[in-house]
Design an enzyme around this catalytic site. Sequence first.
Site, mmCIF file in Angstrom:
data_model
loop_
_atom_site.group_PDB
_atom_site.id
_atom_site.type_symbol
_atom_site.label_atom_id
_atom_site.label_comp_id
_atom_site.label_asym_id
_atom_site.label_seq_id
_atom_site.Cartn_x
_atom_site.Cartn_y
_atom_site.Cartn_z
ATOM 1 N N GLN A 64 -1.212 -3.796 -8.345
ATOM 2 C CA GLN A 64 -1.607 -2.448 -7.937
ATOM 3 C C GLN A 64 -0.554 -1.396 -8.278
ATOM 4 O O GLN A 64 -0.817 -0.199 -8.174
ATOM 5 C CB GLN A 64 -1.882 -2.418 -6.433
ATOM 6 C CG GLN A 64 -0.655 -2.621 -5.565
ATOM 7 C CD GLN A 64 -0.990 -2.760 -4.099
ATOM 8 O OE1 GLN A 64 -1.460 -3.812 -3.661
ATOM 9 N NE2 GLN A 64 -0.746 -1.702 -3.332
ATOM 10 N N CYS A 70 -4.267 -1.845 -2.121
ATOM 11 C CA CYS A 70 -4.316 -3.284 -1.847
ATOM 12 C C CYS A 70 -5.675 -3.741 -1.327
ATOM 13 O O CYS A 70 -6.188 -4.783 -1.726
ATOM 14 C CB CYS A 70 -3.214 -3.676 -0.866
ATOM 15 S SG CYS A 70 -3.320 -2.820 0.724
ATOM 16 N N HIS A 365 -1.458 -3.986 5.056
ATOM 17 C CA HIS A 365 -1.650 -4.520 3.709
ATOM 18 C C HIS A 365 -2.798 -5.520 3.723
ATOM 19 O O HIS A 365 -3.003 -6.240 4.704
ATOM 20 C CB HIS A 365 -0.360 -5.215 3.254
ATOM 21 C CG HIS A 365 -0.334 -5.607 1.809
ATOM 22 N ND1 HIS A 365 -0.584 -4.731 0.777
ATOM 23 C CD2 HIS A 365 -0.068 -6.809 1.204
ATOM 24 C CE1 HIS A 365 -0.474 -5.354 -0.387
ATOM 25 N NE2 HIS A 365 -0.171 -6.613 -0.154
ATOM 26 N N ASN A 386 -1.469 -12.167 -3.665
ATOM 27 C CA ASN A 386 -1.078 -10.779 -3.468
ATOM 28 C C ASN A 386 -1.519 -9.957 -4.682
ATOM 29 O O ASN A 386 -2.078 -10.491 -5.643
ATOM 30 C CB ASN A 386 0.430 -10.674 -3.250
ATOM 31 C CG ASN A 386 0.819 -9.465 -2.432
ATOM 32 O OD1 ASN A 386 0.073 -8.499 -2.326
ATOM 33 N ND2 ASN A 386 2.005 -9.507 -1.846
#
Length: 444
Positions: A64, A70, A365, A386
Amino acid sequence: MTKEISTAQLKNFKKLLEKRNNHRVLERTVTQNGILASSRDYRAEIKATPVFSIDIDTGKVANQKQSGRCWMFAALNTLRHDLRGRYGLADDFELSQNYTFFWDKLEKANYFYENILKTASFPTSDRKVAWLLATPQQDGGQWDMIMGLIEKYGVVPKSAMPETHNSSASREFNDVLNLKLRKDAVELRELVANGATSEEIAARKEKMLAEVYRMAAYSFGEPPATFDFEYRDKDNNYHLDRDLTPKEFFDKYLGWNTKDYVSIINGPTDDKPFNHMYTVDMLGNVVGGREVRHLNVDMDTFKKLAIKQLEANESVWFGCDVGQSSDRKQGIMDTDLYHRDQLFDVDLSMSKGERLDYGESLMTHAMVLTGVDLVDGQPKKWKVENSWGDKVGTKGFFVMTDDWMEEYCYQIVVNKNFLPDDLKAILDEEPKVLAPWDPMGSLA
């Protein structure tokens, strides 16, 4: 009782410090190395071995970059996992985050304008108005918000609308858009105060939205109305599908019933009893679209639902407070990673509910669960995809201990088919409306 710190107290504080035999050693250690390095426990790395009894192959991680997308990356990643597996797409295939980002900015502007008009009779010192004006819009969001965008606009492959400078580094755009939105708020409130007709207000708002559209088009590029889907699968077979609209692409190649996926939260605070539905006032992006809805459950149920979906070979979107007791470089999230309480010999313990109520923690997040390590049927650690690129963790994947999940995970999204019948029945319950500033309304 005196309120100021007295000279006698200062002398006593110094005396108490000097009574500690190791205080000079600790002073030298902390001043030279910092608090986290001085309190780090190397044994956390041993626990975080990236091996899992259930491990879904999801391809390469995305990045990102300098943006707060996110929640969007995590949601589109869950979609691409399905798409990639079904059609044999390359490991680095991605759906366009820039496409959904464009529409999110336009929709958030409209959402802001509508809330400004609803609160136009309140003074700017009113808490709701102040809440709106503090951050008119931002990059963050929640699951129901990205689903609202997809339901209205569909999705496209990244090749149909690639990243731009401003999608990957969004601060400059956010600064100018928030300036515009606040300026527009002044005008909209003045129109209401001066008795303008609804037609006059609607016409002015439409002009404002056209300006936002132009700003977004200059910054992110204009979204495609149609595109060609062209790719080679893992067997090197060539495929071409021409003139697809974004909604046609979603329906044909993904075909998800987005309403099947529901938000499950663990918010153990007194104002949110378990096994009830909640929503958040003034939280959303698509006016007239999907409402943010949460089913609050205990942590044992929370984890069992995540495991069920992983066992079905389907990844799980989740939201957490990623900055707590975590190492970004090593990709470790563990409550035993740092022992600041032992370092300073102070009690830092708070319950999960206390941290939420007192502003110590909230969802910051969103990522994706792609695996779990079960020992005798119980989770010990979780594999996390992630969206910070492959230079952190293990090629972008993190390890989260089960204790960390219990303390700092607040939201998962699961297919409602995995819910037991008693929880399914609650989904239709009229949700309790939480205040805009409730921690369950935080944006990942």
